[in-house]
Design a protein around this motif. Structure first.
Motif, PDB file in Angstrom:
ATOM      1  N   THR A 206      -3.731   8.265   3.013  1.00 11.47           N
ATOM      2  CA  THR A 206      -2.398   7.733   2.728  1.00 11.47           C
ATOM      3  C   THR A 206      -2.061   6.586   3.661  1.00 11.47           C
ATOM      4  O   THR A 206      -1.555   5.536   3.230  1.00 11.47           O
ATOM      5  N   GLY A 207      -2.344   6.768   4.947  1.00 18.83           N
ATOM      6  CA  GLY A 207      -2.095   5.693   5.897  1.00 18.83           C
ATOM      7  C   GLY A 207      -2.901   4.448   5.592  1.00 18.83           C
ATOM      8  O   GLY A 207      -2.384   3.321   5.660  1.00 18.83           O
ATOM      9  N   LEU A 208      -4.175   4.618   5.236  1.00 24.28           N
ATOM     10  CA  LEU A 208      -5.021   3.470   4.908  1.00 24.28           C
ATOM     11  C   LEU A 208      -4.530   2.748   3.664  1.00 24.28           C
ATOM     12  O   LEU A 208      -4.530   1.507   3.604  1.00 24.28           O
ATOM     13  N   MET A 209      -4.094   3.501   2.668  1.00 25.22           N
ATOM     14  CA  MET A 209      -3.601   2.882   1.439  1.00 25.22           C
ATOM     15  C   MET A 209      -2.328   2.090   1.683  1.00 25.22           C
ATOM     16  O   MET A 209      -2.142   0.992   1.143  1.00 25.22           O
ATOM     17  N   LEU A 210      -1.445   2.614   2.518  1.00 22.44           N
ATOM     18  CA  LEU A 210      -0.220   1.889   2.823  1.00 22.44           C
ATOM     19  C   LEU A 210      -0.505   0.660   3.675  1.00 22.44           C
ATOM     20  O   LEU A 210       0.174  -0.367   3.537  1.00 22.44           O
ATOM     21  N   TRP A 211      -1.491   0.766   4.560  1.00 21.24           N
ATOM     22  CA  TRP A 211      -1.892  -0.413   5.336  1.00 21.24           C
ATOM     23  C   TRP A 211      -2.399  -1.508   4.393  1.00 21.24           C
ATOM     24  O   TRP A 211      -2.036  -2.679   4.530  1.00 21.24           O
ATOM     25  N   GLU A 212      -3.256  -1.132   3.420  1.00 20.58           N
ATOM     26  CA  GLU A 212      -3.755  -2.114   2.467  1.00 20.58           C
ATOM     27  C   GLU A 212      -2.624  -2.700   1.624  1.00 20.58           C
ATOM     28  O   GLU A 212      -2.597  -3.909   1.360  1.00 20.58           O
ATOM     29  N   LEU A 213      -1.699  -1.844   1.211  1.00 13.34           N
ATOM     30  CA  LEU A 213      -0.559  -2.327   0.427  1.00 13.34           C
ATOM     31  C   LEU A 213       0.268  -3.319   1.233  1.00 13.34           C
ATOM     32  O   LEU A 213       0.700  -4.353   0.710  1.00 13.34           O
ATOM     33  N   GLY A 214       0.486  -3.010   2.504  1.00 13.69           N
ATOM     34  CA  GLY A 214       1.225  -3.929   3.360  1.00 13.69           C
ATOM     35  C   GLY A 214       0.504  -5.250   3.528  1.00 13.69           C
ATOM     36  O   GLY A 214       1.128  -6.321   3.518  1.00 13.69           O
ATOM     37  N   ALA A 215      -0.841  -5.196   3.676  1.00 19.26           N
ATOM     38  CA  ALA A 215      -1.614  -6.430   3.840  1.00 19.26           C
ATOM     39  C   ALA A 215      -1.614  -7.255   2.559  1.00 19.26           C
ATOM     40  O   ALA A 215      -1.549  -8.491   2.602  1.00 19.26           O
TER      41      ALA A 215
ATOM     42  N   SER B 212       1.512  -4.729   8.933  1.00 17.46           N
ATOM     43  CA  SER B 212       0.825  -3.964   7.888  1.00 17.46           C
ATOM     44  C   SER B 212       0.237  -2.681   8.467  1.00 17.46           C
ATOM     45  O   SER B 212       0.343  -1.604   7.857  1.00 17.46           O
ATOM     46  N   ALA B 213      -0.379  -2.801   9.647  1.00 16.36           N
ATOM     47  CA  ALA B 213      -0.934  -1.616  10.294  1.00 16.36           C
ATOM     48  C   ALA B 213       0.165  -0.630  10.658  1.00 16.36           C
ATOM     49  O   ALA B 213       0.001   0.589  10.510  1.00 16.36           O
ATOM     50  N   ALA B 214       1.298  -1.159  11.101  1.00 17.28           N
ATOM     51  CA  ALA B 214       2.414  -0.288  11.468  1.00 17.28           C
ATOM     52  C   ALA B 214       2.951   0.470  10.256  1.00 17.28           C
ATOM     53  O   ALA B 214       3.330   1.649  10.363  1.00 17.28           O
ATOM     54  N   LEU B 215       2.984  -0.184   9.101  1.00 18.35           N
ATOM     55  CA  LEU B 215       3.424   0.494   7.880  1.00 18.35           C
ATOM     56  C   LEU B 215       2.482   1.631   7.517  1.00 18.35           C
ATOM     57  O   LEU B 215       2.913   2.696   7.069  1.00 18.35           O
TER      58      LEU B 215
ATOM     59  N   PHE C 131       9.133  -0.714   3.500  1.00 19.85           N
ATOM     60  CA  PHE C 131       8.657  -1.811   2.650  1.00 19.85           C
ATOM     61  C   PHE C 131       9.834  -2.596   2.081  1.00 19.85           C
ATOM     62  O   PHE C 131       9.781  -3.820   1.963  1.00 19.85           O
ATOM     63  N   ALA C 132      10.902  -1.883   1.708  1.00 18.20           N
ATOM     64  CA  ALA C 132      12.061  -2.548   1.116  1.00 18.20           C
ATOM     65  C   ALA C 132      12.798  -3.426   2.124  1.00 18.20           C
ATOM     66  O   ALA C 132      13.415  -4.434   1.746  1.00 18.20           O
TER      67      ALA C 132
ATOM     68  N   TRP D   8       5.361   1.358  -5.116  1.00 14.71           N
ATOM     69  CA  TRP D   8       4.004   1.829  -4.874  1.00 14.71           C
ATOM     70  C   TRP D   8       3.941   2.631  -3.581  1.00 14.71           C
ATOM     71  O   TRP D   8       3.219   3.633  -3.493  1.00 14.71           O
ATOM     72  N   ALA D   9       4.665   2.203  -2.564  1.00 14.70           N
ATOM     73  CA  ALA D   9       4.685   2.951  -1.307  1.00 14.70           C
ATOM     74  C   ALA D   9       5.223   4.361  -1.535  1.00 14.70           C
ATOM     75  O   ALA D   9       4.677   5.349  -1.016  1.00 14.70           O
TER      76      ALA D   9
END
Length: 277
Positions: free
Chosen positions: A44-53, A75-78, A108-109, A122-123
């Motif tokens: 989950t953390g990796l997916m959110l990092w990718e989404l942020g990037a 992005s990493a923080a997200l 994200f918002a 998506w988040a």
């Protein structure tokens, strides 16, 4: 290289990566408990990092060069925030779970995004999917998770081969140019067969056949939704961490859609999910 060989050029790395992920996933699903939860939290953390990037804006400095480092850290923080919030749902009172799942979406918002609304949704979906996987494993046991994974994997495999062999009209060319109706329907049929096998094995009622097809469709919509994000943000893959598959968001977009569908449907009606130890 011929057109035919081009068509299958990505098959070998896809199969190798899929085999490695399947092996790790099988061990964790069988083990259950905290090790399975740790895997889900990490993914989950990796997916959110990718989404942020993927959705970070291009912020130009005074010399007109993109300031990548601040955005990369954000992005990493997200991703860390999402993993932390999901982990806290395991030890927090149940009434706080909904709030914790929405915190990353709120982040994200409130931050600058290239597609703020879509990335926020998506988040939230990624967080719900992570929570849903852990809840399914704890409440219904191994058969429910195995069924869900098989529905998504078989649907993807059937769609991949049917789409390339049969071809035909595109399912949604404006968003996902590679998806065909033949591959889409083949995915539904493959998922229905998975449901029928679990029914025949006595893990669930015949209603699982229809549910499997519906979950397959939800997974396909998850795949298309992630393709939409990539198209709107102008990226090819969410990252290059998985050879042949892109990133974790690319690989688990269908799983995200499938788990979210199961969670939403479970709020409306009892589901014929496979149960067992």
């Amino acid at each position: 290289m011929t057109a035919a060989s081009n068509r299958w050029a990505d098959l070998r790395p896809r199969m190798i990566s899929a085999a490695v992920m399947a092996g790790v996933g099988a061990v964790e699903i069988w083990a259950g408990g905290w090790t399975f939860s740790v895997l889900v939290v990490a993914l989950t953390g990796l997916m959110l990092w990718e989404l942020g990037a993927m959705t970070r804006p291009d912020v130009a400095a005074r010399d007109d060069r993109p300031r990548r480092r601040p955005q990369g850290r954000l992005s990493a923080a997200l991703g860390v925030l999402g993993a932390l919030c999901l982990a806290l749902t395991l030890v927090s009172p149940q009434e706080y779970a909904s709030f914790l799942l929405l915190v990353p979406a709120l982040a994200f918002a409130l931050t600058a995004r290239r597609d703020r609304r879509l990335s926020t949704l998506w988040a939230a979906g990624v967080m719900v999917a992570g929570f849903g996987l852990m809840a399914l494993r704890n409440d219904s046991g191994t058969p429910a998770i195995v069924w869900l994974v098989l529905v998504v994997v078989v649907s993807d495999i059937m769609g991949y081969f049917a789409g390339r062999i049969l071809g035909g009209p595109k399912f949604w060319p404006a968003i996902s140019p590679k998806k065909t109706w033949s591959g889409t329907v083949a995915g539904w049929l493959g998922a229905a067969v998975v449901g029928a096998v679990f029914w025949q094995m006595g893990y669930a009622s015949a209603g699982l056949i229809l549910l499997s097809a519906l979950v397959s469709f939800a997974g396909q919509m998850g795949d298309i939704a992630e393709s939409w994000i990539k198209r709107r943000t102008g990226v090819k893959d969410s990252s290059n961490m998985i050879p042949g598959h892109g990133g974790f968001l690319d690989r688990f977009d269908a799983m995200t859609g499938a788990v979210v569908a199961v969670m939403l449907l479970s709020l409306l009606m009892p589901l014929p999910l496979p149960v067992g130890g």
